[in-house]
Motif scaffolding. Structure first.
Motif, PDB file in Angstrom:
ATOM      1  N   HIS A  82      -1.222  14.415   6.914  1.00 40.24           N
ATOM      2  CA  HIS A  82      -0.125  13.756   6.629  1.00 40.24           C
ATOM      3  C   HIS A  82       1.002  14.564   6.157  1.00 40.24           C
ATOM      4  O   HIS A  82       2.198  14.322   6.567  1.00 40.24           O
ATOM      5  CB  HIS A  82      -0.358  12.770   5.403  1.00 40.24           C
ATOM      6  CG  HIS A  82      -1.272  11.574   5.719  1.00 40.24           C
ATOM      7  ND1 HIS A  82      -2.242  10.982   4.896  1.00 40.24           N
ATOM      8  CD2 HIS A  82      -1.144  10.710   6.853  1.00 40.24           C
ATOM      9  CE1 HIS A  82      -3.002  10.009   5.702  1.00 40.24           C
ATOM     10  NE2 HIS A  82      -2.272   9.832   6.636  1.00 40.24           N
ATOM     11  N   HIS A  83       0.558  15.484   5.281  1.00 42.13           N
ATOM     12  CA  HIS A  83       1.909  16.607   5.049  1.00 42.13           C
ATOM     13  C   HIS A  83       2.250  17.368   6.310  1.00 42.13           C
ATOM     14  O   HIS A  83       3.704  17.418   6.724  1.00 42.13           O
ATOM     15  CB  HIS A  83       1.618  17.796   4.047  1.00 42.13           C
ATOM     16  CG  HIS A  83       2.333  18.779   3.811  1.00 42.13           C
ATOM     17  ND1 HIS A  83       3.722  18.542   3.099  1.00 42.13           N
ATOM     18  CD2 HIS A  83       2.475  20.176   4.285  1.00 42.13           C
ATOM     19  CE1 HIS A  83       4.282  19.599   3.228  1.00 42.13           C
ATOM     20  NE2 HIS A  83       3.451  20.353   3.794  1.00 42.13           N
ATOM     21  N   ASP A  84       1.554  17.547   7.270  1.00 37.32           N
ATOM     22  CA  ASP A  84       1.971  18.227   8.494  1.00 37.32           C
ATOM     23  C   ASP A  84       2.843  17.553   9.657  1.00 37.32           C
ATOM     24  O   ASP A  84       3.732  17.745   9.923  1.00 37.32           O
ATOM     25  CB  ASP A  84       0.738  18.532   9.398  1.00 37.32           C
ATOM     26  CG  ASP A  84       0.044  19.848   8.683  1.00 37.32           C
ATOM     27  OD1 ASP A  84       0.563  20.710   7.675  1.00 37.32           O
ATOM     28  OD2 ASP A  84      -1.229  20.207   8.969  1.00 37.32           O
ATOM     29  N   LEU A  85       2.213  16.046   9.354  1.00 43.32           N
ATOM     30  CA  LEU A  85       2.998  15.045  10.282  1.00 43.32           C
ATOM     31  C   LEU A  85       4.600  14.758   9.452  1.00 43.32           C
ATOM     32  O   LEU A  85       5.485  14.360  10.141  1.00 43.32           O
ATOM     33  CB  LEU A  85       2.309  13.685  10.534  1.00 43.32           C
ATOM     34  CG  LEU A  85       1.206  13.607  11.172  1.00 43.32           C
ATOM     35  CD1 LEU A  85       0.479  12.581  10.996  1.00 43.32           C
ATOM     36  CD2 LEU A  85       1.631  13.816  12.732  1.00 43.32           C
ATOM     37  N   ARG A  86       4.415  14.307   8.184  1.00 43.26           N
ATOM     38  CA  ARG A  86       5.850  13.950   7.580  1.00 43.26           C
ATOM     39  C   ARG A  86       6.020  14.655   6.096  1.00 43.26           C
ATOM     40  O   ARG A  86       5.599  14.417   5.119  1.00 43.26           O
ATOM     41  CB  ARG A  86       5.503  12.841   7.201  1.00 43.26           C
ATOM     42  CG  ARG A  86       5.784  11.499   8.387  1.00 43.26           C
ATOM     43  CD  ARG A  86       7.275  11.634   9.301  1.00 43.26           C
ATOM     44  NE  ARG A  86       8.180  11.538   8.488  1.00 43.26           N
ATOM     45  CZ  ARG A  86       8.872  10.240   8.379  1.00 43.26           C
ATOM     46  NH1 ARG A  86       8.317   9.250   8.975  1.00 43.26           N
ATOM     47  NH2 ARG A  86      10.021  10.120   7.575  1.00 43.26           N
ATOM     48  N   PRO A  87       6.204  15.933   6.482  1.00 44.06           N
ATOM     49  CA  PRO A  87       6.477  16.859   5.039  1.00 44.06           C
ATOM     50  C   PRO A  87       7.634  16.469   4.399  1.00 44.06           C
ATOM     51  O   PRO A  87       7.738  16.556   3.130  1.00 44.06           O
ATOM     52  CB  PRO A  87       6.839  18.349   5.349  1.00 44.06           C
ATOM     53  CG  PRO A  87       7.247  18.172   6.944  1.00 44.06           C
ATOM     54  CD  PRO A  87       6.576  16.940   7.639  1.00 44.06           C
ATOM     55  N   ASP A  88       8.393  15.649   4.819  1.00 44.38           N
ATOM     56  CA  ASP A  88       9.526  14.900   4.039  1.00 44.38           C
ATOM     57  C   ASP A  88       8.928  13.704   3.162  1.00 44.38           C
ATOM     58  O   ASP A  88       9.697  13.304   2.222  1.00 44.38           O
ATOM     59  CB  ASP A  88      10.613  14.431   4.949  1.00 44.38           C
ATOM     60  CG  ASP A  88      10.149  13.300   5.885  1.00 44.38           C
ATOM     61  OD1 ASP A  88       8.897  13.328   6.289  1.00 44.38           O
ATOM     62  OD2 ASP A  88      10.889  12.141   6.034  1.00 44.38           O
ATOM     63  N   LEU A  89       7.694  13.246   3.480  1.00 43.45           N
ATOM     64  CA  LEU A  89       7.265  12.350   2.529  1.00 43.45           C
ATOM     65  C   LEU A  89       5.858  12.633   1.734  1.00 43.45           C
ATOM     66  O   LEU A  89       5.656  12.014   0.562  1.00 43.45           O
ATOM     67  CB  LEU A  89       6.659  10.886   3.608  1.00 43.45           C
ATOM     68  CG  LEU A  89       7.791  10.314   4.123  1.00 43.45           C
ATOM     69  CD1 LEU A  89       7.075   9.270   5.170  1.00 43.45           C
ATOM     70  CD2 LEU A  89       8.753   9.794   3.463  1.00 43.45           C
ATOM     71  N   PHE A  90       5.204  13.456   2.365  1.00 46.64           N
ATOM     72  CA  PHE A  90       3.984  13.831   1.762  1.00 46.64           C
ATOM     73  C   PHE A  90       3.647  15.183   1.311  1.00 46.64           C
ATOM     74  O   PHE A  90       4.310  16.064   1.697  1.00 46.64           O
ATOM     75  CB  PHE A  90       2.793  13.705   2.699  1.00 46.64           C
ATOM     76  CG  PHE A  90       2.555  12.350   3.140  1.00 46.64           C
ATOM     77  CD1 PHE A  90       1.863  11.648   2.374  1.00 46.64           C
ATOM     78  CD2 PHE A  90       2.973  11.782   4.411  1.00 46.64           C
ATOM     79  CE1 PHE A  90       1.537  10.269   2.600  1.00 46.64           C
ATOM     80  CE2 PHE A  90       2.878  10.563   4.848  1.00 46.64           C
ATOM     81  CZ  PHE A  90       1.966   9.638   3.876  1.00 46.64           C
ATOM     82  N   LYS A  91       3.681  15.511   0.091  1.00 48.88           N
ATOM     83  CA  LYS A  91       3.526  16.761  -0.601  1.00 48.88           C
ATOM     84  C   LYS A  91       2.183  17.544  -0.130  1.00 48.88           C
ATOM     85  O   LYS A  91       1.249  16.840   0.396  1.00 48.88           O
ATOM     86  CB  LYS A  91       3.233  16.625  -1.983  1.00 48.88           C
ATOM     87  CG  LYS A  91       4.388  15.970  -2.890  1.00 48.88           C
ATOM     88  CD  LYS A  91       4.061  15.694  -4.205  1.00 48.88           C
ATOM     89  CE  LYS A  91       5.239  15.073  -5.043  1.00 48.88           C
ATOM     90  NZ  LYS A  91       4.895  15.090  -6.556  1.00 48.88           N
TER      91      LYS A  91
ATOM     92  N   ASN B 109       0.567  10.900  14.877  1.00 51.57           N
ATOM     93  CA  ASN B 109      -1.059  11.005  14.720  1.00 51.57           C
ATOM     94  C   ASN B 109      -1.598  10.399  16.024  1.00 51.57           C
ATOM     95  O   ASN B 109      -2.291   9.565  15.767  1.00 51.57           O
ATOM     96  CB  ASN B 109      -1.333  10.456  13.516  1.00 51.57           C
ATOM     97  CG  ASN B 109      -2.878  10.899  13.150  1.00 51.57           C
ATOM     98  OD1 ASN B 109      -3.688  11.441  13.888  1.00 51.57           O
ATOM     99  ND2 ASN B 109      -3.425  10.743  11.852  1.00 51.57           N
ATOM    100  N   ASP B 110      -1.422  11.287  17.033  1.00 56.34           N
ATOM    101  CA  ASP B 110      -1.976  10.517  18.250  1.00 56.34           C
ATOM    102  C   ASP B 110      -3.411  10.532  18.628  1.00 56.34           C
ATOM    103  O   ASP B 110      -3.816   9.798  18.947  1.00 56.34           O
ATOM    104  CB  ASP B 110      -1.188  11.488  19.487  1.00 56.34           C
ATOM    105  CG  ASP B 110       0.256  11.319  19.484  1.00 56.34           C
ATOM    106  OD1 ASP B 110       0.984  10.429  19.077  1.00 56.34           O
ATOM    107  OD2 ASP B 110       0.888  12.215  19.991  1.00 56.34           O
ATOM    108  N   ALA B 111      -4.038  11.493  17.799  1.00 54.74           N
ATOM    109  CA  ALA B 111      -5.554  11.733  18.013  1.00 54.74           C
ATOM    110  C   ALA B 111      -5.992  10.499  17.266  1.00 54.74           C
ATOM    111  O   ALA B 111      -7.115   9.798  17.931  1.00 54.74           O
ATOM    112  CB  ALA B 111      -6.053  12.799  17.436  1.00 54.74           C
TER     113      ALA B 111
END
Length: 173
Positions: A43-52, A150-152
């Protein structure tokens, strides 16, 4: 929506190819925490603006409460005492709503298979176990959310027969 107790409706453990899928227990918390760090990283890799980074959505004490909650069943893939996969679920029910039909839904909050053992069909086995559990307790449907990018995961859920139910949208300011 309200959550519902599901005690007494658990599916029996399923053994397959050297692993067992079963309801999570308190003794599984260490393994679950390790997998939750992997999920947090995705989640952090996908959305570092949202997830720590470097964190999880539960600490061990909170996780112990979740594992004991019948309205939030957690299932694990156990390979020789090592937790290599999990499925966090939540049961909800609509009754007497003015607009919505009465129905029970199983929401899948999270499915994860350890990066080190992916490709062995554990994710499919977990999802099939969740599907059977949902049928056993009388659910109308299974729902979940997949983050854009998160295509996979999206491909996996489609391969399991899931279809888009609704689309969430945002505008980052």
């Amino acid at each position: 929506m309200m959550t519902e107790k599901t005690s007494g409706h658990d599916c029996k453990p399923v053994a397959e190819s050297g692993w067992t899928i079963r309801r999570a227990e308190r003794r599984d918390i260490g393994g679950l925490m390790a997998l939750l760090y992997q999920v947090g990283g995705v989640h952090h890799d996908l959305r570092p603006d949202l997830f720590k980074g470097g964190t999880t959505k539960y600490d061990e004490e909170e996780l112990a409460t979740v594992v004991a909650d019948d309205s939030k069943p957690v299932f694990v893939c156990d390979e020789g005492g090592r937790i290599v996969g999990h499925a966090f679920c939540q049961v909800s029910q609509v009754q007497g709503h003015r607009l919505l039909e009465d129905m029970k839904t199983l929401y899948v909050d999270d499915i994860c298979v350890d990066e080190a053992v992916r490709g062995r069909r554990m994710g499919r086995a977990l999802y099939n176990y969740v599907r059977e559990y949902a049928r056993t307790i009388g659910c109308h449907n299974i729902t979940l959310n997949v983050w854009a990018g998160n295509d996979a995961a999206l491909a996996f859920y489609r391969s399991m027969g899931m279809q888009v139910q609704k689309t969430g949208m945002e505008e980052v300011l």
